[in-house]
Design a protein around this motif. Structure first.
Motif, short mmCIF file in Angstrom:
data_model
loop_
_atom_site.label_atom_id
_atom_site.label_comp_id
_atom_site.label_asym_id
_atom_site.label_seq_id
_atom_site.Cartn_x
_atom_site.Cartn_y
_atom_site.Cartn_z
N GLU A 52 0.67 -1.93 0.39
CA GLU A 52 -0.07 -0.26 0.01
C GLU A 52 0.35 1.16 0.19
O GLU A 52 0.07 2.07 -0.49
CB GLU A 52 -0.65 0.15 1.58
CG GLU A 52 -0.53 0.45 2.23
CD GLU A 52 0.24 -1.25 3.34
OE1 GLU A 52 0.34 -2.08 2.45
OE2 GLU A 52 0.82 -0.65 4.22
N ALA A 53 2.34 0.90 0.14
CA ALA A 53 3.21 2.36 0.19
C ALA A 53 3.33 2.42 -1.18
O ALA A 53 3.68 2.54 -2.47
CB ALA A 53 4.20 1.94 0.41
N GLN A 54 3.40 3.99 -1.31
CA GLN A 54 3.72 4.49 -2.91
C GLN A 54 5.06 5.04 -2.56
O GLN A 54 5.19 6.05 -2.34
CB GLN A 54 2.66 5.97 -2.86
CG GLN A 54 3.17 6.02 -4.39
CD GLN A 54 1.84 7.58 -4.98
OE1 GLN A 54 1.43 7.79 -4.29
NE2 GLN A 54 2.18 7.61 -6.26
N LEU A 55 6.29 3.35 -3.09
CA LEU A 55 7.38 4.81 -2.55
C LEU A 55 8.03 5.59 -3.48
O LEU A 55 9.32 6.07 -3.39
CB LEU A 55 8.58 3.31 -2.51
CG LEU A 55 7.82 2.40 -1.89
CD1 LEU A 55 8.74 0.95 -1.52
CD2 LEU A 55 8.00 2.70 -0.16
N ASP A 56 7.39 5.60 -4.90
CA ASP A 56 8.19 6.50 -5.90
C ASP A 56 7.11 7.04 -6.88
O ASP A 56 6.13 6.34 -7.17
CB ASP A 56 9.11 5.57 -6.74
CG ASP A 56 9.71 6.51 -7.75
OD1 ASP A 56 9.61 7.88 -7.90
OD2 ASP A 56 10.93 6.40 -7.85
N LYS A 57 7.12 8.38 -6.71
CA LYS A 57 5.95 8.91 -7.21
C LYS A 57 7.03 10.25 -8.16
O LYS A 57 6.16 11.19 -9.13
CB LYS A 57 5.00 9.71 -6.63
CG LYS A 57 5.34 10.66 -5.24
CD LYS A 57 3.85 10.85 -5.06
CE LYS A 57 4.00 11.89 -3.65
NZ LYS A 57 3.02 12.62 -2.66
N SER A 58 7.51 10.35 -8.58
CA SER A 58 8.98 11.14 -9.56
C SER A 58 8.39 11.41 -10.56
O SER A 58 8.67 12.32 -11.33
CB SER A 58 10.30 10.43 -9.18
OG SER A 58 10.58 9.66 -10.10
N GLY A 59 7.60 10.15 -11.62
CA GLY A 59 7.19 10.17 -12.64
C GLY A 59 5.44 11.02 -12.60
O GLY A 59 5.64 11.75 -14.01
#
Lengths: 120, 114
Positions: A52-59
């Motif tokens: 459930e963890a959003q670890l990367d939203k760089s895009g």
């Protein structure tokens, strides 16, 4: 089902509308990815979840884009106030293991059929 | 900048013929390289994956090669079939410490004609 499913398969929205795209990953897959694929282009990374963890939203291209996976399975990509440049195919992929780094790290991703979003 | 370039952009061949698709990359540090097949209206499906220590990998009529020194890869399709008509995407995984990122090429659109 045996594979990754996405819904809806096609979505037409008027400029300014909010849309929500759904992804059902393969059962038990820890990792989930969202990609954006413009016409004639390769997919481009948007965001990555480990459970459930959003670890990367760089895009994510702007703060109009928001993704969640509250229970670590189904994920929703929401686009607020859609613009014409948001028109693309949105692909979801899942992978059995957590994404790791390393020269020998490999984690096969299984893709869904995508949602084709057209913003008028 | 990490980039993956493919050539040709599109290709038309007759059924039964062979063809070779090219991929050049500038991704560093390199972790692995994958070839995907994407049918129209579908998501990409993995064909092969190679790490830096492998220089060839086969999957049926598909054979991929990798030259990590020149940063080039090719996908050779033998005895093409109508069902091979699709986009073929070269994907390179960049070693990024905690997580690796996939960098996609723009694909080669292959049309196999009877």
């Amino acid at each position: 089902g045996a594979g990754v499913s996405q819904s809806p398969r096609y979505k037409v929205a008027k400029r300014g509308q909010d849309v929500a795209l759904r992804c059902d990953p393969i059962s038990g897959h820890v990792s989930l990815f969202w990609y954006q694929q413009a016409l004639g282009q390769g997919p481009e990374f948007l965001t990555y979840f480990q459970n459930e963890a959003q670890l990367d939203k760089s895009g994510l291209p702007s703060d109009r884009f928001f993704a969640e996976r509250p229970e670590g399975s189904v994920s929703t990509l929401k686009i607020q106030r859609t613009q014409q440049e948001d028109s693309a195919v949105y692909l979801c992929a899942s992978s059995l293991h957590p994404l790791r780094g390393g020269l020998r790290s490999y984690n096969e991703q299984f893709f869904g059929p995508g949602t084709r979003l057209t913003v008028l | 900048k990490n980039q993956v370039e493919q050539s040709p952009q599109s290709l038309i061949i007759l059924e039964g013929k062979n063809c070779t698709l090219q991929c050049n990359y500038t991704v560093s540090p390199f972790s692995n390289l994958r070839w995907y097949k994407q049918d129209t209206g579908r998501g990409p499906v993995s064909l092969t994956i190679m790490t830096f220590s492998e220089n060839t990998k086969s999957n049926g009529r598909y054979t991929a090669t990798l030259d990590a020194d020149t940063k080039q890869s090719s996908l050779h399709i033998t005895a093409s079939q109508l069902s091979d008509s699709a986009s073929y995407i070269c994907v390179v995984s960049a070693y990024g410490g905690a997580t690796n990122k996939l960098i996609f090429g723009t694909g080669t659109l292959l049309a196999v004609q009877p």
